[in-house]
Design an enzyme around this catalytic site. Structure first.
Site, PDB file in Angstrom:
ATOM      1  N   HIS A  80      41.394  36.679  36.373  1.00  0.00           N
ATOM      2  CA  HIS A  80      41.724  35.270  36.209  1.00  0.00           C
ATOM      3  C   HIS A  80      42.589  34.881  37.405  1.00  0.00           C
ATOM      4  O   HIS A  80      43.167  35.742  38.078  1.00  0.00           O
ATOM      5  CB  HIS A  80      42.489  35.047  34.916  1.00  0.00           C
ATOM      6  CG  HIS A  80      41.635  35.128  33.685  1.00  0.00           C
ATOM      7  ND1 HIS A  80      42.049  34.666  32.464  1.00  0.00           N
ATOM      8  CD2 HIS A  80      40.391  35.624  33.486  1.00  0.00           C
ATOM      9  CE1 HIS A  80      41.115  34.867  31.565  1.00  0.00           C
ATOM     10  NE2 HIS A  80      40.086  35.448  32.161  1.00  0.00           N
ATOM     11  N   GLU A  82      45.568  33.398  37.798  1.00  0.00           N
ATOM     12  CA  GLU A  82      46.978  33.776  37.754  1.00  0.00           C
ATOM     13  C   GLU A  82      47.135  35.279  37.992  1.00  0.00           C
ATOM     14  O   GLU A  82      48.028  35.717  38.715  1.00  0.00           O
ATOM     15  CB  GLU A  82      47.588  33.394  36.396  1.00  0.00           C
ATOM     16  CG  GLU A  82      47.516  31.921  36.076  1.00  0.00           C
ATOM     17  CD  GLU A  82      46.256  31.496  35.328  1.00  0.00           C
ATOM     18  OE1 GLU A  82      46.296  30.434  34.690  1.00  0.00           O
ATOM     19  OE2 GLU A  82      45.229  32.217  35.382  1.00  0.00           O
ATOM     20  N   CYS A 108      45.581  31.341  30.021  1.00  0.00           N
ATOM     21  CA  CYS A 108      44.948  31.803  28.788  1.00  0.00           C
ATOM     22  C   CYS A 108      45.964  32.487  27.881  1.00  0.00           C
ATOM     23  O   CYS A 108      46.929  33.100  28.338  1.00  0.00           O
ATOM     24  CB  CYS A 108      43.779  32.745  29.093  1.00  0.00           C
ATOM     25  SG  CYS A 108      44.255  34.355  29.754  1.00  0.00           S
ATOM     26  N   CYS A 118      46.927  35.805  30.611  1.00  0.00           N
ATOM     27  CA  CYS A 118      47.658  35.213  31.738  1.00  0.00           C
ATOM     28  C   CYS A 118      49.012  34.688  31.272  1.00  0.00           C
ATOM     29  O   CYS A 118      50.002  34.782  32.010  1.00  0.00           O
ATOM     30  CB  CYS A 118      46.831  34.121  32.397  1.00  0.00           C
ATOM     31  SG  CYS A 118      45.396  34.806  33.262  1.00  0.00           S
TER      32      CYS A 118
END
Length: 176
Positions: A80, A82, A108, A118
């Site tokens: 992801h 981040e 998330c 995240c």
């Protein structure tokens, strides 16, 4: 599309990597829009996926120095944005204690591909401030709780919805 980068100092003659020149200091509306636009533009670098959003992230120190940037699926099909940005920094980097994370999408709070979300990565890193353009729609997860969990843990979360349409663009294939 070229990757937008801040002005850079060529670095010491030893050949080390360039050091980004400080940009706007996080916290003002103009600075937050500047850095969030950069994060939103990172999302355009994501390989499209039918099972995940295209997201961009930028981490900025309290003095306006860009620390790292990342985008979904950068270097790993399960990364992801981040996560990709945080992976570029040493664990426990003291600058994170005053940093702001800019993300085109709410971090998330539920995830199948990794043990930590995240939201948890942000909390574990000690980042006190997160700025987002778009709240996660109910497509892959119903009722994303990233913003709620972050604020509940004392993280300041700022939403700049005027950039949400721009954040949706790299996700048009998902019909969101």
């Amino acid at each position: 599309m070229t990757d937008p980068t801040p002005a850079a100092d060529p670095g010491p003659a030893s050949g080390s990597a360039p050091v980004p020149a400080p940009g706007p200091v996080p916290g003002s509306a103009d600075a937050d829009r500047h850095w969030l636009r950069l994060a939103v533009d990172r999302a355009r670098l994501c390989p499209p996926s039918d099972t995940a959003f295209s997201v961009g992230a930028v981490i900025v120190a309290a003095d306006g120095t860009e620390l790292a940037r990342g985008h979904s699926r950068e270097g790993d099909p399960h990364f992801h944005a981040e996560e990709a940005a945080l992976a570029k920094l040493p664990p426990g980097d003291p600058r994170l204690a005053g940093a702001t994370l800019y993300s085109s999408l709410e971090p998330c709070a539920e995830r199948r591909s990794r043990p930590r979300t995240c939201t948890q990565l942000v909390l574990d890193a000690g980042i006190p401030r997160v700025v987002i353009a778009w709240r996660e729609p109910d497509l892959f997860v119903t009722g994303c709780q990233g913003t709620r969990l972050l604020t509940g843990a004392g993280v300041e979360v700022v939403e700049i919805p005027e950039l949400a349409d721009r954040a949706r663009e790299p996700n048009a294939h998902l019909a969101v």
